[in-house]
Design an enzyme around this catalytic site. Structure first.
Site, mmCIF file in Angstrom:
data_model
loop_
_atom_site.group_PDB
_atom_site.id
_atom_site.type_symbol
_atom_site.label_atom_id
_atom_site.label_comp_id
_atom_site.label_asym_id
_atom_site.label_seq_id
_atom_site.Cartn_x
_atom_site.Cartn_y
_atom_site.Cartn_z
ATOM 1 N N CYS A 1 63.083 47.687 -93.198
ATOM 2 C CA CYS A 1 63.502 47.173 -91.892
ATOM 3 C C CYS A 1 64.987 47.424 -91.625
ATOM 4 O O CYS A 1 65.842 47.094 -92.444
ATOM 5 C CB CYS A 1 63.230 45.677 -91.827
ATOM 6 S SG CYS A 1 63.713 44.959 -90.252
ATOM 7 N N CYS B 1 57.547 44.710 -89.178
ATOM 8 C CA CYS B 1 57.568 43.246 -89.210
ATOM 9 C C CYS B 1 56.170 42.768 -88.823
ATOM 10 O O CYS B 1 55.964 42.140 -87.785
ATOM 11 C CB CYS B 1 58.621 42.724 -88.228
ATOM 12 S SG CYS B 1 59.058 41.012 -88.534
ATOM 13 N N TYR C 1 55.538 40.176 -69.259
ATOM 14 C CA TYR C 1 55.683 41.232 -70.254
ATOM 15 C C TYR C 1 55.484 42.617 -69.620
ATOM 16 O O TYR C 1 56.305 43.522 -69.783
ATOM 17 C CB TYR C 1 54.697 41.045 -71.422
ATOM 18 C CG TYR C 1 54.554 42.314 -72.185
ATOM 19 C CD1 TYR C 1 55.578 42.727 -73.027
ATOM 20 C CD2 TYR C 1 53.467 43.160 -71.994
ATOM 21 C CE1 TYR C 1 55.512 43.945 -73.671
ATOM 22 C CE2 TYR C 1 53.391 44.376 -72.622
ATOM 23 C CZ TYR C 1 54.414 44.759 -73.468
ATOM 24 O OH TYR C 1 54.356 45.967 -74.091
ATOM 25 N N ASP D 1 56.434 40.639 -75.951
ATOM 26 C CA ASP D 1 55.019 40.413 -76.269
ATOM 27 C C ASP D 1 54.931 39.728 -77.634
ATOM 28 O O ASP D 1 55.941 39.301 -78.195
ATOM 29 C CB ASP D 1 54.250 41.745 -76.242
ATOM 30 C CG ASP D 1 54.655 42.675 -77.379
ATOM 31 O OD1 ASP D 1 55.675 42.395 -78.067
ATOM 32 O OD2 ASP D 1 53.974 43.682 -77.595
ATOM 33 N N SER E 1 37.303 35.909 -76.896
ATOM 34 C CA SER E 1 38.483 35.152 -77.340
ATOM 35 C C SER E 1 38.179 33.665 -77.595
ATOM 36 O O SER E 1 38.669 33.092 -78.558
ATOM 37 C CB SER E 1 39.631 35.311 -76.351
ATOM 38 O OG SER E 1 39.182 35.077 -75.051
ATOM 39 N N LEU F 1 36.356 48.594 -73.878
ATOM 40 C CA LEU F 1 37.725 48.086 -74.111
ATOM 41 C C LEU F 1 37.772 46.560 -74.018
ATOM 42 O O LEU F 1 38.692 45.932 -74.540
ATOM 43 C CB LEU F 1 38.695 48.655 -73.071
ATOM 44 C CG LEU F 1 39.528 49.858 -73.448
ATOM 45 C CD1 LEU F 1 40.407 50.272 -72.286
ATOM 46 C CD2 LEU F 1 40.413 49.585 -74.673
ATOM 47 N N GLY F 2 36.790 45.970 -73.340
ATOM 48 C CA GLY F 2 36.749 44.504 -73.237
ATOM 49 C C GLY F 2 37.728 43.956 -72.222
ATOM 50 O O GLY F 2 38.515 44.702 -71.623
ATOM 51 N N GLU G 1 50.175 50.055 -70.896
ATOM 52 C CA GLU G 1 50.535 48.682 -71.262
ATOM 53 C C GLU G 1 49.353 47.734 -71.067
ATOM 54 O O GLU G 1 49.115 46.854 -71.876
ATOM 55 C CB GLU G 1 51.738 48.195 -70.452
ATOM 56 C CG GLU G 1 53.055 48.866 -70.829
ATOM 57 C CD GLU G 1 53.480 48.592 -72.266
ATOM 58 O OE1 GLU G 1 52.963 47.661 -72.893
ATOM 59 O OE2 GLU G 1 54.334 49.351 -72.767
ATOM 60 N N ARG H 1 54.425 57.722 -74.548
ATOM 61 C CA ARG H 1 55.873 57.806 -74.773
ATOM 62 C C ARG H 1 56.444 59.124 -74.269
ATOM 63 O O ARG H 1 57.625 59.400 -74.457
ATOM 64 C CB ARG H 1 56.175 57.628 -76.259
ATOM 65 C CG ARG H 1 55.898 56.199 -76.680
ATOM 66 C CD ARG H 1 56.497 55.850 -78.008
ATOM 67 N NE ARG H 1 56.352 54.418 -78.237
ATOM 68 C CZ ARG H 1 56.161 53.870 -79.416
ATOM 69 N NH1 ARG H 1 56.089 54.611 -80.505
ATOM 70 N NH2 ARG H 1 56.059 52.564 -79.532
HETATM 71 FE FE1 SF4 Z 1 60.888 41.210 -90.033
HETATM 72 FE FE2 SF4 Z 1 62.852 42.848 -90.675
HETATM 73 FE FE3 SF4 Z 1 63.233 40.245 -90.825
HETATM 74 FE FE4 SF4 Z 1 61.665 41.446 -92.582
HETATM 75 S S1 SF4 Z 1 63.829 41.780 -92.347
HETATM 76 S S2 SF4 Z 1 61.220 39.565 -91.484
HETATM 77 S S3 SF4 Z 1 60.720 43.035 -91.332
HETATM 78 S S4 SF4 Z 1 62.835 41.407 -88.981
#
Ligand code: SF4
Length: 342
Positions: free
Chosen positions: A201, A190, A118, A136, A297, A78-79, A35, A23
């Protein structure tokens, strides 16, 4: 997706984002390497690999000029080794067809070996500020929950539709930060496999999955086929302090990589001894090694192991001293459990 999600998401990302090495750069080569490494691999596992890889191969020309043994060794453990081979192939294309500069255009990026939708989106938006999404698994999870969308994300049409919904709100002035923010939210708040941390969130007020109580059950995926179990027998063969290695067949699982010599099936000591004789090896007593499993996998290897000292190094094998095993040969981690006796 509603554009009302953009501002709170960006604000949250600015305040909460993890400090990750990739970053701190807008160099497309470095972003691309990160990535590709992060596909199917945890952030914490990638950090060390990322630093070592870039120290040895600091730019796309260095990677394009590198020998296979060098970049596979840097990838060891790392596979999904086809990722490393594609990385190298793409570096060659960037040098030969684009004069050593990454194409900025999303479509041109997509034409490079191993770069899918992606990765092209991530590189184009983060390195070049292009207004394209990078969708992704993390992003799909966030979006299906936000929209309370119960369609299976394993269906390419559903995925394309959700990608289109994200594309519609990527902000022109911060596409890279927006894409990273969605991914970061999926990775840290999430989260998969259990209850999302909705209380932390920034999009809770907009989230249908949260309000309807359906979020933890999303996204929906079509049932996966169970993994195929393959019994194998693996040999740790030593001669004068060196261990036998062999190239795997070029096609198929771990294609073309080094392996400890191995065979299909769970061989009894008598069968194993007969096979070693067939390979032209004169061995002392066979010792059983602790069995090991390795999960790929789609396949699981259930491995029986034998150790034997060999009278002479037979042809058809490479014989590697311990330091060569550490420094020169890239040995997939499936075989590592059997090295612990060395
Ligand atoms: Fe995901 Fe946020 Fe929705 Fe909760 S509120 S399900 S953390 S997007």
């Amino acid at each position: 997706m509603t554009a009302a999600a953009v501002a709170p998401l960006l604000e949250w990302y600015e305040a909460e984002k993890r400090d990750l090495p990739w970053r701190h750069t807008r160099d497309p080569y470095r972003i691309w390497v990160s990535e590709v490494m992060l596909q199917q691999t945890r952030v914490e596992a990638v950090r060390g690999y990322y630093a070592r890889f870039l120290e040895a191969l600091p730019d796309v020309r260095a990677l394009a000029a590198a020998e296979e043994t060098v970049y596979l060794k840097l990838w060891e453990g790392l596979g999904y080794y086809s990722r490393a081979r594609n990385l190298h192939r793409a570096a060659v294309v960037v040098c030969e067809e684009f004069g050593g500069r990454f194409p900025e255009d999303h479509k041109a990026l997509l034409s490079l070996p191993g770069i899918g939708d992606y990765t092209a989106g991530a590189v184009a938006s983060i390195a070049f500020g292009a207004r394209v999404p990078a969708v992704d698994g993390n992003v799909l999870r966030v979006v299906t929950r936000l929209l309370n969308d119960g369609r299976p994300i394993t269906d390419p049409k559903v995925k394309a539709d959700l990608r289109g919904k994200v594309a519609g709100i990527v902000p022109a002035d911060a596409p890279g930060a927006f894409n990273q923010a969605l991914m970061e939210l999926g990775a840290t708040v999430c989260v998969p496999n259990g209850a999302p941390r909705c209380g932390s969130c920034p999009l809770m007020h907009l989230c249908e999955g949260y309000h309807l109580g359906t979020a933890a059950g999303l996204p929906v995926k079509a049932a996966k086929k169970p993994r195929r179990i393959e019994p194998r027998t693996v040999f740790l063969l030593r001669c004068g302090g060196k261990a036998a290695l062999r190239r795997r067949p070029p096609k198929g699982l771990l294609g073309g990589l080094w392996e400890l010599p191995s065979a299909d099936g769970e061989l009894s000591p008598a069968q194993a001894g007969a096979l070693l004789a067939e390979w032209g090896l004169q061995t002392g007593q066979l010792l059983s090694l602790r069995p090991a499993k390795h999960i790929f996998s789609h396949v699981e290897w259930h491995m029986t192991g034998y150790y034997a000292d060999c009278a002479a190094p037979a042809e058809g094998f490479a014989w590697a001293a311990p330091e060569q095993l550490r420094e020169e040969y890239a040995l997939p981690s499936a075989f590592r459990p059997f090295l612990s006796v060395l």
